[in-house]
Design a protein around this motif. Structure first.
Motif, PDB file in Angstrom:
ATOM      1  N   LEU A 205     -16.833  16.655  25.900  1.00 23.93           N
ATOM      2  CA  LEU A 205     -17.978  16.441  25.029  1.00 23.93           C
ATOM      3  C   LEU A 205     -19.164  15.878  25.814  1.00 23.93           C
ATOM      4  CD1 LEU A 205     -19.325  16.299  22.255  1.00 23.93           C
ATOM      5  CD2 LEU A 205     -18.136  14.106  21.870  1.00 23.93           C
ATOM      6  N   ILE A 222     -19.959  17.775  15.080  1.00 18.53           N
ATOM      7  CA  ILE A 222     -18.785  17.998  15.931  1.00 18.53           C
ATOM      8  C   ILE A 222     -17.560  18.060  15.030  1.00 18.53           C
ATOM      9  CG2 ILE A 222     -17.465  17.224  17.929  1.00 18.53           C
ATOM     10  CD1 ILE A 222     -19.809  15.333  18.596  1.00 18.53           C
ATOM     11  N   GLU A 233     -10.991  12.638  20.100  1.00 19.23           N
ATOM     12  CA  GLU A 233     -10.807  13.027  21.494  1.00 19.23           C
ATOM     13  C   GLU A 233      -9.336  13.093  21.904  1.00 19.23           C
ATOM     14  OE1 GLU A 233     -12.829  11.955  25.794  1.00 19.23           O
ATOM     15  OE2 GLU A 233     -12.451  10.327  24.361  1.00 19.23           O
ATOM     16  N   LEU A 239     -12.740  21.547  20.174  1.00 16.21           N
ATOM     17  CA  LEU A 239     -14.034  20.866  20.255  1.00 16.21           C
ATOM     18  C   LEU A 239     -15.073  21.871  19.758  1.00 16.21           C
ATOM     19  CD1 LEU A 239     -15.945  18.576  21.134  1.00 16.21           C
ATOM     20  CD2 LEU A 239     -15.911  19.557  23.448  1.00 16.21           C
ATOM     21  N   LEU A 241     -18.722  22.536  18.410  1.00 15.43           N
ATOM     22  CA  LEU A 241     -20.032  21.921  18.545  1.00 15.43           C
ATOM     23  C   LEU A 241     -21.073  22.757  17.802  1.00 15.43           C
ATOM     24  CD1 LEU A 241     -19.642  21.496  22.369  1.00 15.43           C
ATOM     25  CD2 LEU A 241     -19.507  19.607  20.742  1.00 15.43           C
TER      26      LEU A 241
END
Length: 244
Positions: A205, A222, A233, A239, A241
């Protein structure tokens, strides 16, 4: 006979039939559900325009077009685009295109899905791709990068496994090398042995935030999985975005 493909791995491996054999069971139902959640979250309306960047054979692009969006799917793999073109309709088009270079149009949304980023050898090309995405967005457009959660991947890395698909035995090794996650794939077909390597930069990230800052983009959301759950995390699978 032994054949090993080196250099730009994505331009050789993705163009082989073996790539599509190995990954033939990727979930279309999951992809459809993800596209519905994502387009709803982004408040996209029917006939809005979407660029599917690094679309492969077009499974996400096809799903989006069936929802009523005007979709352009692009990929560097000529073989993948040749396959995808059979599904073209009035609101679905496919083209061969290098995602480092801005596509000559703007869109309501640009999607880069299923870890289709971080393939390049240089940081410059990764940043060029982010800057190209910026140019592909219209004034109110949003972009989405769906990447692996590197910390979770490294924690749960399976060093080796064997998969048998369509009577071909694939021997798969995974390891870390110079900041990249490597997947080495070896197999034999018709008395010829092959070896390919997938090489993806272990971007976090923090890395993406730096790209966005350098490109003049804003990270706005996110998510950590295809259900659009919050990102953690340590435990999230993905992940995801959303930026503009």
């Amino acid at each position: 006979m032994q054949k090993e493909k080196m250099g730009a791995w994505y331009s050789s491996w993705f163009d082989t039939p073996y790539y599509h054999i190995l990954y033939k069971d990727r979930g279309h139902e999951e992809a459809n559900s993800f596209m519905k959640r994502l387009t709803t979250f982004l408040s996209l309306e029917k006939e809005d325009t979407i660029l599917d960047l690094a679309c492969g054979k077009g499974r996400h692009a096809i799903s989006l077009s069936k929802m009523g969006f005007n979709v352009t799917g692009v990929d560097l793999s000529e073989a993948s685009i040749a396959h995808a073109k059979q599904f073209e309709t009035d609101n679905l088009r496919f083209k061969v295109h290098d995602m480092c270079i801005p596509f000559p149009a703007t869109f309501n949304a640009v999607f880069n899905l299923f870890t289709s980023f971080g393939y390049f050898d240089t940081e410059e090309d990764n940043l060029r791709t982010i800057k190209a995405i910026k140019q592909e967005l219209n004034e109110d457009g949003h972009a989405v990068i769906d990447f692996m959660n590197v910390k979770n991947v490294l924690t749960n890395l399976v060093p080796s496994e064997t998969k048998v698909v369509d009577h071909i035995t694939f021997y798969i090794e995974r390891y870390i090398e110079e900041g990249h996650i490597i997947k080495k794939i070896s197999f034999k077909d018709a008395e010829t042995s092959y070896t390919f390597k997938e090489r993806v930069k272990a971007l976090t990230l923090v890395d993406f935030k730096q790209y966005f800052e350098r490109a003049g983009l804003e990270l706005v959301h996110i998510f950590g999985d295809y259900s659009l759950a919050p990102f953690h995390e340590e435990t999230s699978e993905r992940l995801i975005l959303i930026f503009r």
